[in-house]
Design an enzyme around this catalytic site. Sequence first.
Site, mmCIF file in Angstrom:
data_model
loop_
_atom_site.group_PDB
_atom_site.id
_atom_site.type_symbol
_atom_site.label_atom_id
_atom_site.label_comp_id
_atom_site.label_asym_id
_atom_site.label_seq_id
_atom_site.Cartn_x
_atom_site.Cartn_y
_atom_site.Cartn_z
ATOM 1 N N SER A 42 -11.571 35.508 -7.296
ATOM 2 C CA SER A 42 -12.570 35.793 -6.262
ATOM 3 C C SER A 42 -13.055 34.561 -5.515
ATOM 4 O O SER A 42 -13.663 34.686 -4.459
ATOM 5 C CB SER A 42 -13.769 36.522 -6.882
ATOM 6 N N LYS A 110 -19.973 32.694 -8.074
ATOM 7 C CA LYS A 110 -19.953 33.070 -6.664
ATOM 8 C C LYS A 110 -20.726 32.026 -5.861
ATOM 9 O O LYS A 110 -21.398 31.159 -6.406
ATOM 10 C CB LYS A 110 -20.610 34.435 -6.439
#
Length: 218
Positions: A42, A110
Amino acid sequence: MPEEKRQLPLWQESLLLVATALVLALIVKTFFFQAFYIPSDSMVPTMVKDDKLLVQKWSYWSGGPERGDIVVFRDPGNWLGEDLADESSNAVQRGLELVGLFPSGGHLIKRVVGVGGDRVVCCDAEGRTTVNGEPVDEPYLADQDANADQTFDIKVPKGYLWVQGDNRGNSADSRAHLGEPGGGFIADDDVVGKAWLRVWPFNRFGVISGSDAFDEVP
């Protein structure tokens, strides 16, 4: 004659040294830095799956994360799913994770896009995310076009963060959890620390920097 100091037996000295080392490791993990690994793709291209990194904690001793920071945080509610959940293979590995001597799983990494009070919208006419009305050029994205795949307009509550992966086309981040309890937001208290140093693989060893992409956001 002065009385000689009684020396501990070797096994007791060894136990004392091991106990001291573990206590020091636990202190370092709690207050300074901790080892983690990347569980998915990701964050490509900034980070790739199975990268090993150190996360530092001192940046947030006196304040919370800022826009552009890459943060590691505890899974707020089965974001990882069963396949990526933390499943340490044995008791020794679990013990080493506990004191920070082995890279931990069960966490996500993230980039912070919005902090408490921000309005985050996707997207403008050029496919860019806007924060408080200011379009943000994000040069680190794997695919700029994928940024506009999912539209949203949210206000980040105080004490929370809005986070997204750099690989916007392949990141189950805040956007993927909009309709769930919590609304896709991450509590500041769930943040473990800020990505600091990639230690493996050796050919990509180096300091992990944040981004100035959000500097113009009011």
